[in-house]
Design an enzyme around this catalytic site. Structure first.
Site, PDB file in Angstrom:
ATOM      1  N   GLY A  15     103.501   4.314 -22.225  1.00 36.35           N
ATOM      2  CA  GLY A  15     103.738   3.185 -21.323  1.00 36.35           C
ATOM      3  C   GLY A  15     104.969   2.402 -21.742  1.00 36.35           C
ATOM      4  O   GLY A  15     104.955   1.176 -21.789  1.00 36.35           O
ATOM      5  N   ALA A  16     106.049   3.134 -22.059  1.00 40.51           N
ATOM      6  CA  ALA A  16     107.238   2.487 -22.623  1.00 40.51           C
ATOM      7  C   ALA A  16     108.298   2.144 -21.579  1.00 40.51           C
ATOM      8  O   ALA A  16     109.421   1.826 -21.938  1.00 40.51           O
ATOM      9  CB  ALA A  16     107.845   3.382 -23.698  1.00 40.51           C
ATOM     10  N   THR A  17     107.934   2.212 -20.302  1.00 42.57           N
ATOM     11  CA  THR A  17     108.967   1.979 -19.282  1.00 42.57           C
ATOM     12  C   THR A  17     109.053   0.528 -18.818  1.00 42.57           C
ATOM     13  O   THR A  17     109.958   0.163 -18.102  1.00 42.57           O
ATOM     14  CB  THR A  17     108.735   2.884 -18.054  1.00 42.57           C
ATOM     15  OG1 THR A  17     107.414   2.657 -17.552  1.00 42.57           O
ATOM     16  CG2 THR A  17     108.872   4.353 -18.429  1.00 42.57           C
ATOM     17  N   SER A  18     108.099  -0.293 -19.236  1.00 47.02           N
ATOM     18  CA  SER A  18     108.156  -1.710 -18.847  1.00 47.02           C
ATOM     19  C   SER A  18     107.339  -2.541 -19.824  1.00 47.02           C
ATOM     20  O   SER A  18     106.628  -2.004 -20.679  1.00 47.02           O
ATOM     21  CB  SER A  18     107.590  -1.905 -17.426  1.00 47.02           C
ATOM     22  OG  SER A  18     106.206  -1.613 -17.426  1.00 47.02           O
ATOM     23  N   GLY A  19     107.443  -3.858 -19.685  1.00 47.20           N
ATOM     24  CA  GLY A  19     106.594  -4.768 -20.449  1.00 47.20           C
ATOM     25  C   GLY A  19     106.680  -4.588 -21.956  1.00 47.20           C
ATOM     26  O   GLY A  19     107.738  -4.319 -22.520  1.00 47.20           O
ATOM     27  N   ILE A  20     105.521  -4.724 -22.610  1.00 45.71           N
ATOM     28  CA  ILE A  20     105.460  -4.660 -24.066  1.00 45.71           C
ATOM     29  C   ILE A  20     105.891  -3.282 -24.584  1.00 45.71           C
ATOM     30  O   ILE A  20     106.564  -3.178 -25.605  1.00 45.71           O
ATOM     31  CB  ILE A  20     104.038  -5.006 -24.552  1.00 45.71           C
ATOM     32  CG1 ILE A  20     103.772  -6.494 -24.287  1.00 45.71           C
ATOM     33  CG2 ILE A  20     103.867  -4.710 -26.042  1.00 45.71           C
ATOM     34  CD1 ILE A  20     102.353  -6.934 -24.543  1.00 45.71           C
ATOM     35  N   GLY A  21     105.537  -2.234 -23.869  1.00 49.66           N
ATOM     36  CA  GLY A  21     105.902  -0.889 -24.298  1.00 49.66           C
ATOM     37  C   GLY A  21     107.411  -0.708 -24.369  1.00 49.66           C
ATOM     38  O   GLY A  21     107.948  -0.139 -25.330  1.00 49.66           O
ATOM     39  N   SER A 147      93.253  -5.727 -26.354  1.00 52.57           N
ATOM     40  CA  SER A 147      93.265  -7.018 -25.692  1.00 52.57           C
ATOM     41  C   SER A 147      92.108  -7.864 -26.172  1.00 52.57           C
ATOM     42  O   SER A 147      91.035  -7.346 -26.485  1.00 52.57           O
ATOM     43  CB  SER A 147      93.125  -6.797 -24.186  1.00 52.57           C
ATOM     44  OG  SER A 147      92.611  -7.937 -23.559  1.00 52.57           O
ATOM     45  N   TYR A 172      88.239  -3.202 -16.818  1.00 54.45           N
ATOM     46  CA  TYR A 172      89.407  -3.310 -17.700  1.00 54.45           C
ATOM     47  C   TYR A 172      88.965  -3.676 -19.121  1.00 54.45           C
ATOM     48  O   TYR A 172      89.406  -3.074 -20.093  1.00 54.45           O
ATOM     49  CB  TYR A 172      90.376  -4.366 -17.160  1.00 54.45           C
ATOM     50  CG  TYR A 172      91.571  -4.609 -18.072  1.00 54.45           C
ATOM     51  CD1 TYR A 172      92.639  -3.720 -18.103  1.00 54.45           C
ATOM     52  CD2 TYR A 172      91.618  -5.724 -18.919  1.00 54.45           C
ATOM     53  CE1 TYR A 172      93.718  -3.930 -18.953  1.00 54.45           C
ATOM     54  CE2 TYR A 172      92.700  -5.936 -19.771  1.00 54.45           C
ATOM     55  CZ  TYR A 172      93.756  -5.039 -19.783  1.00 54.45           C
ATOM     56  OH  TYR A 172      94.811  -5.243 -20.624  1.00 54.45           O
TER      57      TYR A 172
END
Length: 269
Positions: A15-21, A147, A172
């Protein structure tokens, strides 16, 4: 964080394409690590890689785009095969990819509730398949981005896919509890971290303002650093080590979750 201790290490960030990643990938590459940049599609991971080179001034030699849609186990398997083949020595795996559970109960082609599969089961499968590459040297580790919502969760053992009663928040939270429990699995050296509530695509689940994604990523990267000593199964709230929900460290729960996950990912022991 000393850049020298991360330099020359190989880290896979899901999940490295946005946000924290994305911010985690950036900080790691800036510190000299080779980063495998995972995205849902080849186009997304290539775009993120290009952006890192263009805006963060990261050398393209340190970045490798990888793609797999975590809603499809076969894509996770082929990505894992590629990693084991091309990067036989993987120092750190950051299990970060996550989706907010949809408003309506949604099932993947593999038959699992979407957030349970993407946030937990796919990472469980990936971690197990990467075992041959994940180094057992000191400093080798898995970092699960969890989380604080895991505290409000319960794993519905008889209905993990929540077909009978579905609530987006409960689904979630369950996926995050499962990920936190998985860090206590003695088969892997792993920790979980709640990076703080950050202004990312998941913010709507928390309903209030968040810090920056870069701030959250800083807490993740600190745990990737071999200079940071970790205790297997530990849970961190940002930079503080705190006790996770009681269920997360119960040996019985860990074993039960492994059994359940093995069945759901189709890898029955």
């Amino acid at each position: 964080m000393s850049s020298s201790s991360l330099s020359g290490r190989t880290v896979l960030v899901t999940g490295a394409t946005s946000g924290i990643g994305y911010e985690t990938a950036r900080l790691l590459a800036e510190a000299g690590a080779t980063v495998l940049v995972h995205g849902r599609t080849a186009a997304e991971s290539q775009a993120a890689t290009d952006r890192l080179i263009a805006t963060a001034g990261v050398s393209s030699a340190l970045l490798r785009p990888l793609a797999a849609d975590f809603a499809h186990f076969d894509e996770v398997e082929s990505m894992a095969q590629t990693v084991v083949r091309e990067h036989p020595r993987l120092d750190v795996l950051v299990n970060n990819a996550a989706v907010a559970a949809p408003e309506r109960h949604t099932v993947t082609p593999d038959g699992n509730e979407l957030s349970f599969q993407v946030n937990f089961l796919a990472h469980y499968l990936l971690t197990n398949l990467l075992e041959p590459a994940l180094t057992t040297d000191p400093g080798g580790r898995v970092v699960n981005v969890s989380s604080s919502l895991h505290r409000s969760a319960a794993i519905q053992w008889n209905d993990p896919n929540r077909t009978r009663r579905y609530s987006r928040l409960a689904a979630y939270a369950q996926s995050q509890l499962a990920l936190t429990v998985f860090a206590a699995d003695p088969r892997v050296t792993a920790v979980s971290v709640h990076p703080g509530v950050c202004d990312t695509g998941l913010l709507s689940l928390y309903g209030h303002e968040g810090g920056s994604a870069a701030e959250g990523a800083g807490h993740v990267v600190r745990l990737c650093d071999p200079a940071t000593e970790i205790v297997n199964g530990a849970y961190y709230d940002r930079s503080e080590r705190v006790a996770p929900a009681a269920a997360a460290t119960e040996e019985r729960t860990v074993k039960r979750l492994n059994k359940l996950a093995d069945v759901l990912v189709g890898h029955t022991a």
